[in-house]
Design a protein around this motif. Structure first.
Motif, PDB file in Angstrom:
ATOM      1  N   HIS A   1     -73.771  -7.011  39.928  1.00 21.55           N
ATOM      2  CA  HIS A   1     -74.842  -7.565  40.747  1.00 21.55           C
ATOM      3  C   HIS A   1     -76.199  -7.429  40.056  1.00 21.55           C
TER       4      HIS A   1
ATOM      5  N   VAL B   1     -80.912  -5.778  49.426  1.00 19.64           N
ATOM      6  CA  VAL B   1     -80.372  -6.272  50.690  1.00 19.64           C
ATOM      7  C   VAL B   1     -81.359  -5.857  51.782  1.00 19.64           C
TER       8      VAL B   1
ATOM      9  N   ASN C   1     -82.456  -5.696  55.730  1.00 18.87           N
ATOM     10  CA  ASN C   1     -81.971  -5.710  57.108  1.00 18.87           C
ATOM     11  C   ASN C   1     -83.163  -5.656  58.069  1.00 18.87           C
TER      12      ASN C   1
ATOM     13  N   LYS D   1     -78.062   0.103  43.659  1.00 16.82           N
ATOM     14  CA  LYS D   1     -78.237  -0.830  44.771  1.00 16.82           C
ATOM     15  C   LYS D   1     -79.419  -0.362  45.613  1.00 16.82           C
TER      16      LYS D   1
ATOM     17  N   PHE E   1     -81.184  -0.950  49.561  1.00 18.93           N
ATOM     18  CA  PHE E   1     -81.080  -1.491  50.919  1.00 18.93           C
ATOM     19  C   PHE E   1     -82.416  -1.248  51.627  1.00 18.93           C
TER      20      PHE E   1
ATOM     21  N   THR F   1     -84.541  -1.641  55.135  1.00 18.54           N
ATOM     22  CA  THR F   1     -84.416  -1.842  56.584  1.00 18.54           C
ATOM     23  C   THR F   1     -85.824  -1.832  57.194  1.00 18.54           C
TER      24      THR F   1
ATOM     25  N   ARG G   1     -82.597 -15.573  51.594  1.00 20.66           N
ATOM     26  CA  ARG G   1     -81.285 -15.229  51.023  1.00 20.66           C
ATOM     27  C   ARG G   1     -81.085 -13.729  50.832  1.00 20.66           C
TER      28      ARG G   1
ATOM     29  N   ILE H   1     -82.135 -11.471  53.184  1.00 18.22           N
ATOM     30  CA  ILE H   1     -82.101 -10.827  54.483  1.00 18.22           C
ATOM     31  C   ILE H   1     -80.707 -10.955  55.075  1.00 18.22           C
ATOM     32  N   ASN H   2     -80.180  -9.844  55.540  1.00 26.88           N
ATOM     33  CA  ASN H   2     -78.822  -9.820  56.079  1.00 26.88           C
ATOM     34  C   ASN H   2     -78.779 -10.460  57.459  1.00 26.88           C
ATOM     35  N   GLU H   3     -79.570  -9.964  58.406  1.00 25.68           N
ATOM     36  CA  GLU H   3     -79.612 -10.512  59.768  1.00 25.68           C
ATOM     37  C   GLU H   3     -81.019 -10.327  60.313  1.00 25.68           C
ATOM     38  N   TYR H   4     -81.454 -11.292  61.153  1.00 21.62           N
ATOM     39  CA  TYR H   4     -82.700 -11.106  61.907  1.00 21.62           C
ATOM     40  C   TYR H   4     -82.768 -12.112  63.026  1.00 21.62           C
TER      41      TYR H   4
END
Length: 497
Positions: free
Chosen positions: A393, A410, A412, A471, A473, A475, A492, A494-497
């Protein structure tokens, strides 16, 4: 002191040790028992005795024949079991009582041998011809034609057969090569092989000019042999010099590469891009680099040193301890192989442990109803970067001669009572401390201006850390009642919102 006996063999008088005489007599009697007692068998025995007498005369002119001499001559001619197998001899004897034709033929097993008497190169085609009872010329024509059609495959097969097929040295092996022979043919073979030339020489020796021509021939032969020896010696020296020069340059290049690898790798890329010099430091520890360099030097360098030794030996013809040097070189080369395997296991183990570093940041409260997430303007010089490759990655770039290793975070989005951001950095290492160090040296930048939060699209692995599956992350907790607007450039990530 060994007891000696005077014997007469084929008209020659010899002095022979008692043990040697007993061994010789046993050998001849065994041959007589196995070959039979007909006329052709007696001729074969006489021819073998004549050959033994010639070999004795050649090896011991005036000396005492020892047991070792008899054993050597028997090995040359062949043991009785090689000429006629005992079971086959009994079968032949029993068959001879009923038919006269079977007593004159020995039929034995047929085996593949190289024929040294009818060879052009190694005698492979002649051996195949004898085995299949076909003229060797047929196999030679097939070999030439298929060589032209197979683009080098047939010569490889020929070399393999040359190595695999044993050479027919003794009389028994020559008989076994053809699978069967009559006593008459056996006698003819012995006569043709051992006596034809000598009989012609005996007739020629009676001529008055023989000795004068013999002297000239000896001088000419000695001169030709000496010239050929000198020519081969010069060729060997030239070949040895070439081998020594090539191996010395190879060893110097190998040593120079390991001694100045950073400079060499830096100069390998033009336009000032010297990022290659830092590649090993980013992926391997100094200990791993040292072990891998030593292993590579042993695996690659030992063959060059052996070639150098052979070249020097070819030039100076010194007597060296070849077996000791060969075994030492083999042990060192195998040690290099083991070291390569050990280093590979060590590198693999450096990914075993996982480290996690968490950073929690409180964001400034804003009176605005909407919170904006926008990309940070940290890639203004992105157009000056040269993309190199992807690795898992991560992505590798070169910028201003430096190696840059980046990864995508990533992101969140959550909702809560507070306006805050948590950054979790993860990495792997040989142990927990090393894994946390690699995670800690993962750089991720962000900033805030009132209701706007600027987030980097990439995280960077610092030079102090080894690349170990880093990695990041992110939040972000948005207070209840606030709206969120995300720039299209961050969607691209952002995991969820």
């Amino acid at each position: 002191m060994n007891k000696t006996i005077n014997i007469n063999l084929d008209g020659f008088a010899f002095k022979i040790e008692e043990e040697a005489y007993e061994r010789l007599n046993e050998y001849i009697e065994t041959l007589k028992n196995r070959l039979g007692n007909d006329e052709e068998a007696r001729e074969v025995i006489a021819d073998i005795e004549s050959r033994i007498a010639e070999l004795f005369h050649f090896k011991c002119q005036g000396c005492t024949i020892a047991l070792s001499d008899v054993e050597e001559i028997i090995h040359t001619i062949g043991e009785p079991s090689e000429i006629v197998d005992e079971e086959e001899a009994e079968t032949q004897e029993n068959a001879g009582k009923s038919t006269s034709s079977s007593s004159s033929t020995y039929v034995g097993k047929r085996s593949l041998f190289r024929d040294p008497d009818d060879r052009i190169l190694g005698g492979v085609c002649a051996g195949l011809g004898a085995y299949f009872d076909v003229d060797p010329l047929v196999f030679r024509i097939i070999a030439v034609v298929t060589t032209l059609m197979s683009v080098g495959v047939v010569p490889i097969i020929y070399i393999i057969l040359w190595i695999a097929m044993p050479k027919a040295k003794t009389l028994g092996q020559r008989i076994e090569m053809r699978g069967g022979i009559t006593f008459k043919k056996m006698g003819d073979n012995i006569k043709e092989e051992y006596e034809a030339v000598s009989s012609k020489l005996k007739e020629y020796k009676n001529k008055p000019n023989y000795k004068r021509m013999q002297q000239r021939a000896n001088k000419t032969g000695d001169a030709m042999a000496s010239g050929l020896y000198q020519l081969l010696n010069i060729f060997g020296i030239i070949l040895g010099i070439g081998i020594v020069i090539w191996s010395v340059l190879s060893i110097m290049g190998l040593v120079g590469f390991f001694a100045f690898k950073d400079t060499i790798m830096g100069l390998a890329v033009s336009d000032g891009n010297h990022f290659l010099a830092s590649v090993p430091d980013r992926f391997l520890s100094h200990m791993d680099q040292t072990l891998l360099s030593a292993a590579t030097f042993l695996v690659v360098g030992i063959p060059f040193l052996v070639i150098l030794y052979l070249g020097l030996k070819l030039i100076f013809h010194f007597k060296g301890h070849g077996k000791v040097i060969g075994m030492t070189a083999l042990i060192l080369w195998l040690a290099g192989i083991v070291l390569v395997f050990f280093t590979g296991v060590r590198i693999a183990k450096s990914f075993e442990q996982t480290g996690n570093v968490s950073e929690q940041h409180s964001l400034m409260a804003s009176s605005a109803e909407t919170i904006y997430l926008k990309p940070a303007a940290t890639e203004a010089n992105g157009n000056n970067r040269d993309y190199l490759m992807d690795m898992d990655h991560l992505e590798l770039f070169s910028a201003d001669g430096e190696l840059i290793i980046e990864g995508a975070p990533v992101i969140n989005i959550t909702h809560g009572d507070r306006f805050q951001m948590t950054i979790d950095k993860k990495a792997r290492g040989l142990n927990e401390e090393e894994a946390e160090f690699n995670a800690q040296n993962t750089v991720y930048n962000w900033s805030q201006n009132d209701s706007i939060v600027y987030l980097d699209k990439r995280f960077i692995i610092a030079e102090e850390a080894l690349v170990r599956n880093q990695k990041v992350f992110v939040t972000i907790q948005i207070p209840y009642g606030k709206q969120l607007e995300v720039s299209p450039y961050l969607d691209r990530f952002i995991n969820e919102y």
